[in-house]
Enzyme design. Structure first.
Site: not given
Length: 917
Positions: A892, A878-879, A804, A833, A766
């Site tokens: 999340y 994501d996020h 990501c 992501h 990542h």
């Protein structure tokens, strides 16, 4: 191995039929170190068999007392292994058409350096050489694309723009390096010098001059250099750029030649494919025939190379010789043979000459269509040159050249090879008389279909845009904070940003007896050897998989698998039943959060997690994360045991169908935010980063802030038990810089990737979040350069990336769609992501809704990039923000991530259907 020590016994070399040097090498080395006269850029095979051989002739004859310093700006391993590792000695093997071979020990290269900002000692030495008034000439062989500053759109590439903005002290492109070195010479007294391109294309001196001036003028506009420097570069009496024509067919080192050398008693014959895909060896095999024609313009003098066989003449004659070779008598024939050789299944240029149809084709291109319009240069007769090419050079079976090698970069060559002749026919209204040249071009069009003459698919040689592109940077025009980059797909990574040698696919190398070099990690000895054998056993499977992906991409059958991260029944308020109701979700990304970092994951717990997810109607194929113990990142002696535990966890996960492990290599903090619940204008809350707060906060304060804002949840990477030992942990990392951290990552990967290959699990690192150093801690997964270096540490599809978009997109200089096209297009991204962020200026940002217009990333272009390369891996949103009054683990929540999935799936469906319309 060739070393200064081994050549003390020259009689042993002579007994093996090797011609030895007849000069005092130690004295020549001392003289060159003190007063260098010749420096060369580009440490490839041609340099060693031609330039170095020419200077050796002068040294043997007493016509010179200095050698050559060689510099490479691309491949550090080439310099370290082939040059410095062998005291700059090499063997040249001339393959005569009559079947004989001539072997000569080359000792004229006295010094070698890798020129890069990451190698300050080497850079300082090269600068000192350029400042020395004794330096007469710098020659260059980096292939034509090494001069290229622009992409197909005509704009300067991201790498060049970066060099322009960073200034002379931070050069990366070879042309910027040369401009910077000339600036060093200018500042040291402006002594004259000749900059001699000896690369194989027309007007090479002019192109070298123009490229250097583009960089220098841009530096002048930004205040890095003065007008005097531009005048220095523009004055031929100070800096000359002679034109040249070079000709010597030099294929990659041959395994059969290596066998002959060993049989003759010369044992240093290992063929190496470096981590940057340079094919090299301690020896060079080449043909007998060679030409070097150079414009005689050397304002600081030159070696008497005419005594070694070099033609010195005027520019017009050089141009005529070059056009004769490149446009008529050699290169067009080579290109046509490469195209049809690939289509017809040939693997040898010499074997092609025995085919009646191919022989007729090259004869038609050369004799019937080329010779009638070629200009005779005077010093070399075109008909005699062509006779030698067709009758001696191409049929030479001792030259192990392949159509596959020559086919590399044909997209850049085809216009040059055939265009001049076509223009000459067009100017006389006789272009319709051409038959064979159009046939060669038609063959190229057929080659692009990647189908051979039997209708079977084959893997075309990579073009320049399929290899190493530039580190990704925005165009020179700045953007306002929060402004989204537009039309990313029309602004791809540009070819020519990095000089690279042609890439040979691993299976092709293996077929020719070539070993890909890997640095040793833990477990040296029998266990390591077994791992390496296992690594090579899987190469053919990887190659087959790559070819399947390649053809699937052209069919447009892109399939991606949407997933959702879940923290388990005990630590996530979101249930699997809720996740299952999100349209399009196929799998869950999970982990064992109760197993301490460094310990082996028990099979029973893995089985339990898998059963829970499958009972809910979804799959578990991605783990995020099996965290890396700090002892591995720091490089402590205890790391080997933790690595063994990690390998055991990989084996255990493989029994339950796990395909991907997402992990990171960030010291101490996995990610950093200064706010976990910033309120947005619409009332939702989101995570945010403010650099000014980080600058005024200590690590303990940051840990306390995260814990206080986490709503009682444990945030990944911020586990309280780790945070309690923060000061001690920082102390352990005190001596870990980027280089050491990178070395420790390499050590880890070299140890585990053979296990991953055996059990078919991909390790997907990542990116750093944010992609910049925090609290003095190093970061090594920030941008294109970092990602490319990591995948090259162990060249295996199982050494992969988690792409990501948010982490990489937090740096506005990272072109995320271009990164996707490069790395996912090469099967190095099994997991992604996808999230949006909004740039706020001054390195600040906040998480945004997935919708493109809500942030600074173009999510449409991101998803299109994945689709265009045939991505068939796993994606998760994501996020997300906290919306509609939801509370839970920051970033999340259920609702905004579910909206994100709907948006991403909608984009994918639209892109997919649009591609088939």
């Amino acid at each position: 191995m060739l070393t200064t020590e081994t050549i003390q016994n020259l009689a042993a070399f002579e007994a093996a039929g090797i011609t030895v040097p007849h000069f005092d090498r130690a004295a020549v080395t001392r003289a060159t170190t003190a007063n260098p006269a010749w420096i060369h850029f580009g440490g490839g095979n041609l340099f060693r068999c031609l330039h170095a051989s020419l200077q050796q002739r002068l040294l043997n004859a007493g016509e010179s007392d200095t050698g050559i310093v060689v510099v490479d700006t691309y491949d550090d391993e080439l310099i370290e292994t082939i040059y410095q590792g062998r005291d700059n000695l090499s063997l040249t093997v001339v393959m005569n058409a009559n079947g004989d071979i001539e072997k000569e020990l080359i000792a004229s290269i006295t010094e070698s350096q890798y020129l890069a900002e990451s190698n300050p000692a080497g850079t300082a030495r090269v600068r000192a050489i350029f400042a020395n008034p004794s330096l007469q000439l710098a020659t260059v062989t980096i292939t034509e694309k090494g001069y290229n500053l622009k992409g197909p759109d005509g704009e300067l590439s991201g790498l060049v723009l970066g060099d322009i903005e960073a200034g002379p002290d931070h050069a990366r492109h070879t042309m910027a390096h040369l401009a910077s070195l000339l600036l060093e010479r200018y500042r040291a007294g402006a002594t004259p010098i000749a900059m001699v391109s000896t690369d194989n294309f027309s007007h090479n001196g002019e192109k070298l001059r123009d490229a250097i001036l583009v960089v220098a003028r841009a530096w002048k506009d930004r205040g890095f250099v003065d007008d005097g420097f531009l005048s220095y570069l523009s004055d031929p009496a100070k800096v000359a750029f002679p034109w040249s024509m070079i000709d010597r067919i030099t294929p990659s080192p041959s395994a059969s030649v290596a066998s002959e050398l060993r049989a003759a008693g010369f044992g240093d014959t290992e063929i190496l494919v470096t981590l940057k895909h340079t094919t090299t060896a301690p020896f060079v095999n080449t043909e007998e025939v060679n030409y070097l024609v150079v414009e005689d313009t050397f304002p600081n003098g030159r070696p008497p190379l005419e005594k070694a066989g070099v033609y010195f003449t005027d520019r017009d004659t050089v141009n005529k010789v070059e056009r004769m070779k490149v446009c008529t008598c050699l290169n067009p024939l080579h290109t046509a043979m490469a195209i049809y050789g690939c289509l017809l299944g040939f693997t040898s240029i010499a074997d092609e000459t025995a085919d009646a149809d191919i022989s007729a084709l090259i004869a038609g291109i050369g004799y019937r269509e080329g010779l009638p319009v070629v200009t005779n240069p005077g010093i070399i007769d075109p008909k005699s040159f062509l006779d030698q090419v067709v009758g001696e050079r191409l049929p030479n079976k001792r030259i192990p050249d392949t159509p596959q090698r020559i086919a590399s970069d044909t997209s850049q060559k085809v216009g040059i090879r055939f265009g001049e002749t076509i223009k000459l026919y067009r100017n006389t209204d006789t272009v319709d008389d051409l038959t064979f040249i159009p046939l060669a071009i038609a063959g190229w069009c057929r080659y692009l279909l990647a189908l051979d003459d039997e209708g079977e698919p084959f893997e075309p040689e990579p073009g320049p845009d399929e290899r190493a592109p530039a580190p990704v940077r925005e165009r020179h025009q700045s953007r306002r904070p929060g402004e989204r980059r537009q039309a990313a797909a029309s602004d791809p990574l540009q070819p020519g940003d990095l000089r690279t040698e042609p890439v040979r696919h691993r299976t092709r190398c293996a077929d020719r007896g070539v070993r890909r070099r890997t640095r040793r990690g833990p477990g040296s000895g029998p266990e390591h050897a077994a791992q390496v054998r296992e690594h090579h056993k899987h190469k053919h499977k990887h190659h087959k998989h790559h070819k399947q992906r390649h053809h699937k991409q052209h069919r447009g059958d892109s399939i991606m698998q949407m997933t959702f991260r879940w923290f388990g029944p005990d630590d996530d308020k979101i249930t699997l039943g809720q996740v299952r109701q999100i349209p399009g979700v196929q799998g869950v990304v999970g982990a064992l959060y109760d197993v301490p970092v460094g310990e082996v994951w028990p099979k029973a717990k893995i089985a339990q997690l898998k059963a829970q997810i499958e009972e809910a109607g979804m799959s578990l194929e991605v783990i995020e994360s099996v965290n890396i113990h700090d002892d591995i990142k720091i490089g402590l002696p205890s790391r080997d045991q933790y690595i063994e535990n990690y390998k055991e966890t990989i084996r255990n996960l493989s029994e339950f169908g796990i395909k991907v492990i997402c992990y990171n290599f960030m010291p101490v903090f996995d990610w950093v935010r200064t706010e976990l619940a910033r309120t947005l204008p619409d009332g939702s809350t989101t995570m945010a980063y403010d650099q000014s707060i980080v600058d005024t906060m200590d690590p303990e304060g940051m840990a306390a802030s995260v814990e206080g804002d986490s709503n009682g949840y444990v945030m990944p990477g911020w586990e309280p038990e780790r945070m309690k030992g923060l000061k001690a942990l920082f102390a352990q990392y005190a001596d870990v810089d980027e280089q050491k951290l990178s070395d420790n990552l390499r050590y880890f990967l070299e140890a585990i990737i053979p296990t991953c290959e055996k059990y078919d699990i991909k390790m997907a690192i990542h990116p750093d979040d944010p992609p910049r150093p925090i609290f003095g801690l190093p970061r090594i997964v920030k941008n294109f350069d970092d990602l490319k270096a990591i995948v090259e540490m162990v060249d295996s599809p199982h050494n992969a990336l988690t792409l990501c978009t948010g982490s990489l997109g937090e740096n506005p200089e990272n072109d995320v769609p271009a990164l996707i096209r490069y790395f996912a297009g090469r099967d190095r991204v099994p997991f992604a992501h996808v999230r949006n962020i909004k740039h706020l200026g001054n390195d600040n940002f906040e998480e945004a809704a997935h919708l493109s217009e809500m942030g600074s990333l173009d999510i449409y272009e991101i998803m299109k990039a994945f689709h265009d390369v045939g991505f068939d891996g796993y994606i998760r949103p994501d996020h997300g923000r906290m919306i509609w009054g939801e509370t839970g683990r920051p970033g999340y929540g259920l609702y905004d991530r579910a909206l994100g999935i709907a948006y991403l799936n909608g984009l994918w469906e639209a892109i997919d259907k649009g591609s088939k319309a």
